[in-house]
Design a protein around this motif. Structure first.
Motif, PDB file in Angstrom:
ATOM      1  N   VAL A  19       0.945  -1.256   0.124  1.00 41.42           N
ATOM      2  CA  VAL A  19      -0.091  -0.009   0.075  1.00 41.42           C
ATOM      3  C   VAL A  19       0.834   1.183   0.179  1.00 41.42           C
ATOM      4  O   VAL A  19       2.028   1.209   0.639  1.00 41.42           O
ATOM      5  CB  VAL A  19      -0.831  -0.172   1.147  1.00 41.42           C
ATOM      6  N   THR A  20       0.488   2.339  -0.584  1.00 43.55           N
ATOM      7  CA  THR A  20       0.924   3.532  -0.546  1.00 43.55           C
ATOM      8  C   THR A  20      -0.293   4.689  -0.100  1.00 43.55           C
ATOM      9  O   THR A  20      -1.176   4.145   0.428  1.00 43.55           O
ATOM     10  CB  THR A  20       1.319   3.974  -1.995  1.00 43.55           C
ATOM     11  N   LYS A  21       0.170   5.867  -0.035  1.00 41.78           N
ATOM     12  CA  LYS A  21      -0.684   6.833   0.779  1.00 41.78           C
ATOM     13  C   LYS A  21      -2.058   6.975  -0.080  1.00 41.78           C
ATOM     14  O   LYS A  21      -2.810   7.264   0.505  1.00 41.78           O
ATOM     15  CB  LYS A  21       0.149   8.253   0.893  1.00 41.78           C
ATOM     16  N   HIS A  22      -1.687   6.739  -1.458  1.00 41.36           N
ATOM     17  CA  HIS A  22      -2.890   6.991  -2.268  1.00 41.36           C
ATOM     18  C   HIS A  22      -3.408   5.867  -3.036  1.00 41.36           C
ATOM     19  O   HIS A  22      -4.017   5.713  -4.249  1.00 41.36           O
ATOM     20  CB  HIS A  22      -2.667   8.187  -3.219  1.00 41.36           C
ATOM     21  N   SER A  23      -3.023   4.481  -2.340  1.00 34.99           N
ATOM     22  CA  SER A  23      -3.576   3.255  -3.146  1.00 34.99           C
ATOM     23  C   SER A  23      -4.640   2.980  -2.800  1.00 34.99           C
ATOM     24  O   SER A  23      -5.207   3.343  -1.703  1.00 34.99           O
ATOM     25  CB  SER A  23      -2.435   2.201  -2.809  1.00 34.99           C
ATOM     26  N   HIS A  24      -5.507   2.127  -3.672  1.00 29.67           N
ATOM     27  CA  HIS A  24      -6.721   1.613  -3.184  1.00 29.67           C
ATOM     28  C   HIS A  24      -6.631   0.033  -3.649  1.00 29.67           C
ATOM     29  O   HIS A  24      -5.847  -0.493  -4.525  1.00 29.67           O
ATOM     30  CB  HIS A  24      -7.690   1.896  -3.950  1.00 29.67           C
ATOM     31  N   TYR A  25      -7.403  -0.937  -2.813  1.00 33.36           N
ATOM     32  CA  TYR A  25      -7.544  -2.164  -3.323  1.00 33.36           C
ATOM     33  C   TYR A  25      -8.745  -2.405  -4.177  1.00 33.36           C
ATOM     34  O   TYR A  25      -9.604  -1.429  -3.820  1.00 33.36           O
ATOM     35  CB  TYR A  25      -7.893  -3.099  -1.954  1.00 33.36           C
ATOM     36  N   ILE A  26      -8.669  -3.269  -4.938  1.00 34.84           N
ATOM     37  CA  ILE A  26      -9.662  -3.290  -5.919  1.00 34.84           C
ATOM     38  C   ILE A  26     -10.256  -4.730  -5.864  1.00 34.84           C
ATOM     39  O   ILE A  26      -9.349  -5.637  -6.082  1.00 34.84           O
ATOM     40  CB  ILE A  26      -9.613  -2.715  -7.314  1.00 34.84           C
ATOM     41  N   ALA A  27     -11.433  -5.170  -6.150  1.00 33.42           N
ATOM     42  CA  ALA A  27     -11.922  -6.565  -6.168  1.00 33.42           C
ATOM     43  C   ALA A  27     -13.015  -6.322  -7.161  1.00 33.42           C
ATOM     44  O   ALA A  27     -12.558  -6.552  -8.528  1.00 33.42           O
ATOM     45  CB  ALA A  27     -12.683  -7.265  -4.705  1.00 33.42           C
ATOM     46  N   GLY A  28     -14.240  -6.105  -6.821  1.00 29.65           N
ATOM     47  CA  GLY A  28     -15.066  -6.310  -8.116  1.00 29.65           C
ATOM     48  C   GLY A  28     -15.322  -5.158  -8.858  1.00 29.65           C
ATOM     49  O   GLY A  28     -15.232  -5.103  -9.969  1.00 29.65           O
ATOM     50  N   GLY A  29     -14.726  -3.862  -8.256  1.00 27.16           N
ATOM     51  CA  GLY A  29     -14.614  -2.868  -8.936  1.00 27.16           C
ATOM     52  C   GLY A  29     -15.906  -1.781  -9.312  1.00 27.16           C
ATOM     53  O   GLY A  29     -15.855  -0.773 -10.131  1.00 27.16           O
ATOM     54  N   THR A  30     -17.091  -2.644  -9.100  1.00 31.30           N
ATOM     55  CA  THR A  30     -18.271  -1.915  -9.515  1.00 31.30           C
ATOM     56  C   THR A  30     -18.502  -0.405  -9.188  1.00 31.30           C
ATOM     57  O   THR A  30     -19.142   0.241  -9.859  1.00 31.30           O
ATOM     58  CB  THR A  30     -19.534  -2.734  -9.138  1.00 31.30           C
ATOM     59  N   ASN A  31     -17.883  -0.126  -7.806  1.00 31.57           N
ATOM     60  CA  ASN A  31     -18.162   1.026  -7.404  1.00 31.57           C
ATOM     61  C   ASN A  31     -16.998   1.874  -7.778  1.00 31.57           C
ATOM     62  O   ASN A  31     -16.818   3.134  -8.247  1.00 31.57           O
ATOM     63  CB  ASN A  31     -18.459   1.111  -5.880  1.00 31.57           C
ATOM     64  N   LEU A  32     -15.714   1.339  -7.385  1.00 34.67           N
ATOM     65  CA  LEU A  32     -14.666   2.087  -7.518  1.00 34.67           C
ATOM     66  C   LEU A  32     -14.022   2.659  -8.920  1.00 34.67           C
ATOM     67  O   LEU A  32     -13.914   3.787  -9.094  1.00 34.67           O
ATOM     68  CB  LEU A  32     -13.549   1.319  -6.811  1.00 34.67           C
ATOM     69  N   VAL A  33     -14.324   1.669  -9.998  1.00 35.69           N
ATOM     70  CA  VAL A  33     -13.926   1.910 -11.376  1.00 35.69           C
ATOM     71  C   VAL A  33     -14.881   3.255 -11.794  1.00 35.69           C
ATOM     72  O   VAL A  33     -14.227   4.181 -12.331  1.00 35.69           O
ATOM     73  CB  VAL A  33     -14.041   0.633 -12.192  1.00 35.69           C
ATOM     74  N   ASP A  34     -16.357   3.060 -11.369  1.00 40.40           N
ATOM     75  CA  ASP A  34     -16.960   4.158 -11.632  1.00 40.40           C
ATOM     76  C   ASP A  34     -16.595   5.572 -11.046  1.00 40.40           C
ATOM     77  O   ASP A  34     -16.593   6.618 -11.930  1.00 40.40           O
ATOM     78  CB  ASP A  34     -18.466   3.752 -11.170  1.00 40.40           C
ATOM     79  N   LEU A  35     -16.204   5.603  -9.650  1.00 40.56           N
ATOM     80  CA  LEU A  35     -15.707   6.853  -8.990  1.00 40.56           C
ATOM     81  C   LEU A  35     -14.488   7.283  -9.613  1.00 40.56           C
ATOM     82  O   LEU A  35     -14.272   8.374  -9.757  1.00 40.56           O
ATOM     83  CB  LEU A  35     -15.494   6.391  -7.719  1.00 40.56           C
ATOM     84  N   MET A  36     -13.608   6.260 -10.069  1.00 46.85           N
ATOM     85  CA  MET A  36     -12.407   6.783 -10.812  1.00 46.85           C
ATOM     86  C   MET A  36     -12.636   7.576 -12.230  1.00 46.85           C
ATOM     87  O   MET A  36     -12.055   8.310 -12.624  1.00 46.85           O
ATOM     88  CB  MET A  36     -11.461   5.409 -11.095  1.00 46.85           C
ATOM     89  N   LYS A  37     -13.740   6.772 -12.942  1.00 49.85           N
ATOM     90  CA  LYS A  37     -14.108   7.414 -14.231  1.00 49.85           C
ATOM     91  C   LYS A  37     -14.529   8.849 -13.993  1.00 49.85           C
ATOM     92  O   LYS A  37     -14.140   9.629 -14.834  1.00 49.85           O
ATOM     93  CB  LYS A  37     -15.198   6.588 -14.974  1.00 49.85           C
ATOM     94  N   LYS A  38     -15.269   9.307 -12.976  1.00 46.38           N
ATOM     95  CA  LYS A  38     -15.771  10.390 -12.727  1.00 46.38           C
ATOM     96  C   LYS A  38     -14.934  11.339 -11.866  1.00 46.38           C
ATOM     97  O   LYS A  38     -15.136  12.431 -11.653  1.00 46.38           O
ATOM     98  CB  LYS A  38     -17.160  10.166 -11.900  1.00 46.38           C
ATOM     99  N   GLN A  39     -13.479  10.572 -11.781  1.00 47.05           N
ATOM    100  CA  GLN A  39     -12.603  11.630 -10.961  1.00 47.05           C
ATOM    101  C   GLN A  39     -13.030  12.067  -9.516  1.00 47.05           C
ATOM    102  O   GLN A  39     -12.677  12.906  -9.139  1.00 47.05           O
ATOM    103  CB  GLN A  39     -11.970  12.793 -11.917  1.00 47.05           C
ATOM    104  N   ILE A  40     -13.676  11.245  -8.852  1.00 43.64           N
ATOM    105  CA  ILE A  40     -14.021  11.431  -7.734  1.00 43.64           C
ATOM    106  C   ILE A  40     -13.010  10.807  -6.902  1.00 43.64           C
ATOM    107  O   ILE A  40     -12.753  11.432  -5.650  1.00 43.64           O
ATOM    108  CB  ILE A  40     -15.564  10.944  -7.248  1.00 43.64           C
TER     109      ILE A  40
END
Lengths: 327, 200
Positions: A19-40
């Motif tokens: 892990v780093t200060k700004h890292s994230h874990y990803i599994a299914g990605g159904t919420n995270l990938v969406d939030l990343m696309k929106k740059q949230i």
């Protein structure tokens, strides 16, 4: 989407140490990938943990252990879950769409963001996205917002259906902390209320991993209901949802569980109403009184007062359905 | 009023002169300074990462190098010319990008291509057997399961999975289990009939 480094650790230990200060874990990605696309959400590193976490459902003497990587669909259609924890299955199947349930992991369901339309719109203020920018929903469009447990800083609600069932069933969350130590949290302590720090949805320590979810054995598999009321019949967030479960001795209620989604920043347990029902006869009057007790503590926002009578009706209906529901 | 107007005019004239001279000055910055700027940028900002990956799509192996940010949908459409899977909302709300991953329906727009490695992916292009359409494709044509056709490949992929899963007991059950696929032409009745026919 901002550029990021993708890595796939082979073990939990490797994941925790990467892990780093700004890292994230990803599994299914159904919420995270969406939030990343929106740059949230803009992680600089993604740790793909799909190979590190357990994806088995294990029935034990005192309950069931659901691995963090088990997909939502796999939990809902599992034979043991359907037999002994049917409320959990029913709640999961009311959430999202078949495609999303196939992708989303058990751990990720708990970690999806508590959110509202202001959180998703970068041009509007949102304390959850940027603390201090203000809550646009407080006096704005808060039709979907909370009716209990909110603060001036945030009125968003937790969108999960599975989590409402887990709250009702007194589940526990097993986690592995960044230093490698293990901890078990009560499900009811896992998610948090917004207070002055709505940017935090839960009490998971920084960079810790959910490894599994434990649901204890119970006597609720005969009398249960998950009722979800929404703007359209399927594939929509709850306006109000109710997980109800009764342990019956004849017509007497030995124990009752009531929890709701769509009402607060976290899955909400109606403990006063539960205490009222304990030892009472399963009658329409008692169900109505339980609903009244629950609704008594709510304080709707400017445009969601309709949620209070909706909640009362939903609790009454769900309790009635408990009596006739055949698993 | 008039005064403030002329003031605004002179401001903008000044602004123009300033900005154009700044632009002119920019072209005289030596390359060494630009290189220094690049160095600083590389140090503080994450560069895009290109990853070599192997994908198995419609029983065919593909080796390619993709941006870590690339979704499976983007790779299918932009790199592999498999444009049957459609980009509707690109946020997991419409189902137009539905594919099968290890036999289960999933959204390719929310799947990072790098995470799809080692899995068997089936797209709409992989359903037919040569010139013989899949029974679901035939049924969609027979029952007018589409109008504009944009959502159709996603609908068909989802419909095939819906039948495999056995969620075809009633019209209500079909509608519930097809709710992740939106059709703005409103061909839902035709879609439901097509699924019922294949489920028989």
């Amino acid at each position: 989407m901002k550029p990021f480094e993708y890595t796939k650790p082979k073990t939990v230990r490797e994941a925790l140490s990467s892990v780093t200060k700004h890292s994230h874990y990803i599994a299914g990605g159904t919420n995270l990938v969406d939030l990343m696309k929106k740059q949230i959400d803009e992680p600089d590193k993604l740790l793909d943990i799909t190979n590190t976490l357990p994806d088995q459902i294990e029935v034990k003497d005192n309950g069931v252990v659901i691995g963090a990587m088990v997909r939502n669909t796999a939990i809902a259609v599992n034979k043991a879950i359907l037999e002994s924890w049917p409320l959990l299955s029913k709640a999961i199947l009311k959430g999202a769409s078949p495609q999303i349930r196939n992708m989303a992991s058990a751990g990720g369901n708990l970690l999806q963001r508590t959110r509202c339309p202001y959180f998703y719109d970068l041009t509007l203020p949102c304390n959850k996205r940027k603390n201090g920018s203000g809550c646009g929903a407080l006096k704005g469009n808060n039709r979907m917002g909370a009716i209990i447990g909110y603060s001036d800083a945030c009125v968003a609600v937790h969108p999960s259906d599975m989590c409402v069932a887990l709250a009702a069933l007194d589940a526990k969350v097993n986690i592995r902390k960044a230093d490698g130590s293990e901890e078990t949290m009560n499900f009811l302590d896992f998610h948090r209320l917004p207070g002055n720090n709505p940017e935090k949805d839960n009490n998971l320590p920084e960079n810790a991993l959910i490894t599994s979810i434990f649901v204890p054995k119970n006597n609720f598999s005969k009398h249960f209901e998950y009722l979800k009321l929404r703007d359209r019949e399927s594939y929509a967030f709850a306006l109000v949802s109710v997980a109800a479960a009764l342990d019956m001795d004849g017509n007497q209620i030995s124990e009752a569980r009531l929890a709701s989604g769509g009402v607060a920043h976290k899955p909400w347990r109606w403990t006063k109403a539960e205490a009222f029902l304990k030892g009472k006869q399963a009658t329409a009057e008692n169900f109505a009184e339980a609903a009244r007790i629950a609704a008594e503590d709510t304080a709707p926002l400017s445009t969601n007062a309709f949620k209070v009578p909706l909640l009362k009706g939903a609790i009454e209906t769900a309790l009635h359905t408990c009596l006739t529901n055949k698993a | 009023m008039k005064h403030s107007h002329s003031n605004a005019m002179s401001m903008s004239r000044r602004f123009f002169l300033r900005s154009s001279s700044a632009l002119a000055a920019l072209s005289f910055i030596p390359n060494s300074v630009k290189a220094f700027y690049q160095d600083v940028k590389e140090k503080f900002f994450v560069k895009k990462q290109m990853i070599p990956i192997q994908l198995e799509i419609n029983k065919k192996q593909y080796s390619l190098t993709v941006d870590s940010r690339a979704t499976l949908l983007d790779v299918l459409r932009e790199e592999l010319n498999l444009t049957g899977s459609k980009k509707g909302c690109d946020h997991g709300q419409c189902g137009a990008c539905t594919v099968h991953i290890n036999g289960e329906r999933a959204l390719s727009c929310l799947t990072l291509a790098a995470m799809a490695q080692g899995k068997a992916i089936t797209t709409i292009e992989g359903l037919a057997d040569g010139d013989n359409l899949h029974p679901m494709q035939e049924a969609f044509i027979e029952h007018d399961g589409f109008q504009c056709g944009y959502c159709t490949s996603g609908q068909i992929m989802s419909a095939v999975a819906c039948v495999d899963e056995g969620h075809t007991g009633s019209v209500e059950e079909i509608k519930e289990y097809m709710s992740g696929n939106l059709c703005r032409c409103g061909a839902y009745n035709g879609i439901t009939e097509a699924i019922q026919q294949v489920a028989k």
